[in-house]
Design an enzyme around this catalytic site. Sequence first.
Site, PDB file in Angstrom:
ATOM      1  N   VAL A 199     -49.753  42.510 -61.026  1.00 38.72           N
ATOM      2  CA  VAL A 199     -50.156  41.409 -61.897  1.00 38.72           C
ATOM      3  C   VAL A 199     -50.664  41.886 -63.247  1.00 38.72           C
ATOM      4  O   VAL A 199     -50.801  41.080 -64.174  1.00 38.72           O
ATOM      5  CB  VAL A 199     -51.217  40.543 -61.181  1.00 38.72           C
ATOM      6  CG1 VAL A 199     -52.582  41.224 -61.199  1.00 38.72           C
ATOM      7  CG2 VAL A 199     -51.324  39.159 -61.800  1.00 38.72           C
ATOM      8  N   TYR A 200     -50.946  43.166 -63.401  1.00 38.63           N
ATOM      9  CA  TYR A 200     -51.412  43.682 -64.691  1.00 38.63           C
ATOM     10  C   TYR A 200     -50.273  43.596 -65.711  1.00 38.63           C
ATOM     11  O   TYR A 200     -49.297  44.340 -65.635  1.00 38.63           O
ATOM     12  CB  TYR A 200     -51.879  45.133 -64.574  1.00 38.63           C
ATOM     13  CG  TYR A 200     -53.137  45.356 -63.761  1.00 38.63           C
ATOM     14  CD1 TYR A 200     -53.907  44.296 -63.294  1.00 38.63           C
ATOM     15  CD2 TYR A 200     -53.563  46.640 -63.456  1.00 38.63           C
ATOM     16  CE1 TYR A 200     -55.052  44.510 -62.539  1.00 38.63           C
ATOM     17  CE2 TYR A 200     -54.715  46.868 -62.717  1.00 38.63           C
ATOM     18  CZ  TYR A 200     -55.448  45.804 -62.250  1.00 38.63           C
ATOM     19  OH  TYR A 200     -56.587  46.028 -61.510  1.00 38.63           O
ATOM     20  N   SER A 201     -50.430  42.674 -66.646  1.00 37.52           N
ATOM     21  CA  SER A 201     -49.426  42.463 -67.701  1.00 37.52           C
ATOM     22  C   SER A 201     -48.032  42.262 -67.128  1.00 37.52           C
ATOM     23  O   SER A 201     -47.040  42.792 -67.643  1.00 37.52           O
ATOM     24  CB  SER A 201     -49.443  43.622 -68.710  1.00 37.52           C
ATOM     25  OG  SER A 201     -50.717  43.735 -69.314  1.00 37.52           O
ATOM     26  N   ALA A 202     -47.976  41.481 -66.039  1.00 42.22           N
ATOM     27  CA  ALA A 202     -46.697  41.092 -65.419  1.00 42.22           C
ATOM     28  C   ALA A 202     -45.815  42.296 -65.095  1.00 42.22           C
ATOM     29  O   ALA A 202     -44.600  42.282 -65.315  1.00 42.22           O
ATOM     30  CB  ALA A 202     -45.942  40.117 -66.323  1.00 42.22           C
TER      31      ALA A 202
END
Length: 344
Positions: free
Chosen positions: A61-64
């Site tokens: 989920v970190y920056s998609a």
Amino acid sequence: MDYRNLGASGLRVPVLSFGAGTFGGSGPLFGAWGNTDAEEARRLVDICLEAGVNLFDTADVYSAGASEEVLGQAIRGRRDAVLISTKTALPMGEGPQDWGASRARLIRATEDALRRLGTDYIDLLQLHAFDASTPVEEVLSTLDRLVAVGKVRYVGASNFAGWELMKSLAAAERHGYPRYVAHQVYYSLAGRDYEWELMPLGADQGVGALVWSPLAWGRLTGKLRRGQPLPKSSRLHETAQYGPPVDDEKLFDIVEVLATVAAETGRTVPQIAINWLLSRPTVSSVIIGARNEEQLRQNLGAVGWSLSKAQIERLDAVSAVTAPYPYFPYRRQEGFARLNPPIV
């Protein structure tokens, strides 16, 4: 660099690990953290490895997914020298299969993470949050299969409540599935809720803590002081609403003691805050982040020395808060305390 076993497992991890949330940063939260590209990331990884920090933590989920991609590029050609920790379960899209820890989602999320990271195995896969809509047996049996085929080496959790973690551990024990050996948790001098239930659980069940946000979402840098405005450069202007709540007056009390101890030791306020965490029970590794080389080198200076007993006691005292029910009787009343002596 010192190394500790991760919980009750045989995996040895450095007491400091690196959080790659700044890698490829985009969006209102991660973009405010930083936007480290592959070249800069490779330099930060170089510095970490020189210091003995070989565990790198990220999440889909970190920056998609960009954080995983940049980390993969930064470690290319030296996969055997590093440990990769990543997380999944939080939403990666709007579709019904884009979130959670169902069998279908976990398999696809793992395959996607492997592709972005450019590797064929993940050293530590953690569930970023508890999925109450999926039976724990389905989650754990899927993780068991991922371990069996060699795509995952160890499994852990992150941000679980005590009952959620214990339910999962009990199911793993009952069915012979891999147990969570790590719990990635928020813990800092300005946020000690981990101690009420999750720390005793970790000590009893052999679950090591991987600490995120050891500087309380950037509040324990020493730049925030009583009676002074928030520095213009602080990321709290954009990100405070996403992080753990902190009582300002309590925070300023803590920072004042941190500053005093820093002056006594010749260290910085962040180094004191991180070193204090390394003295706490169940902590296997503290995850540090950095937007640049200067920040990284400063945080790496949190190891290789120890606070005195008196300094630890002062930090304990100023950061202490009353535990919520049902925990406070065990700290206040002799009969309760005798049944449950404090963890040391």
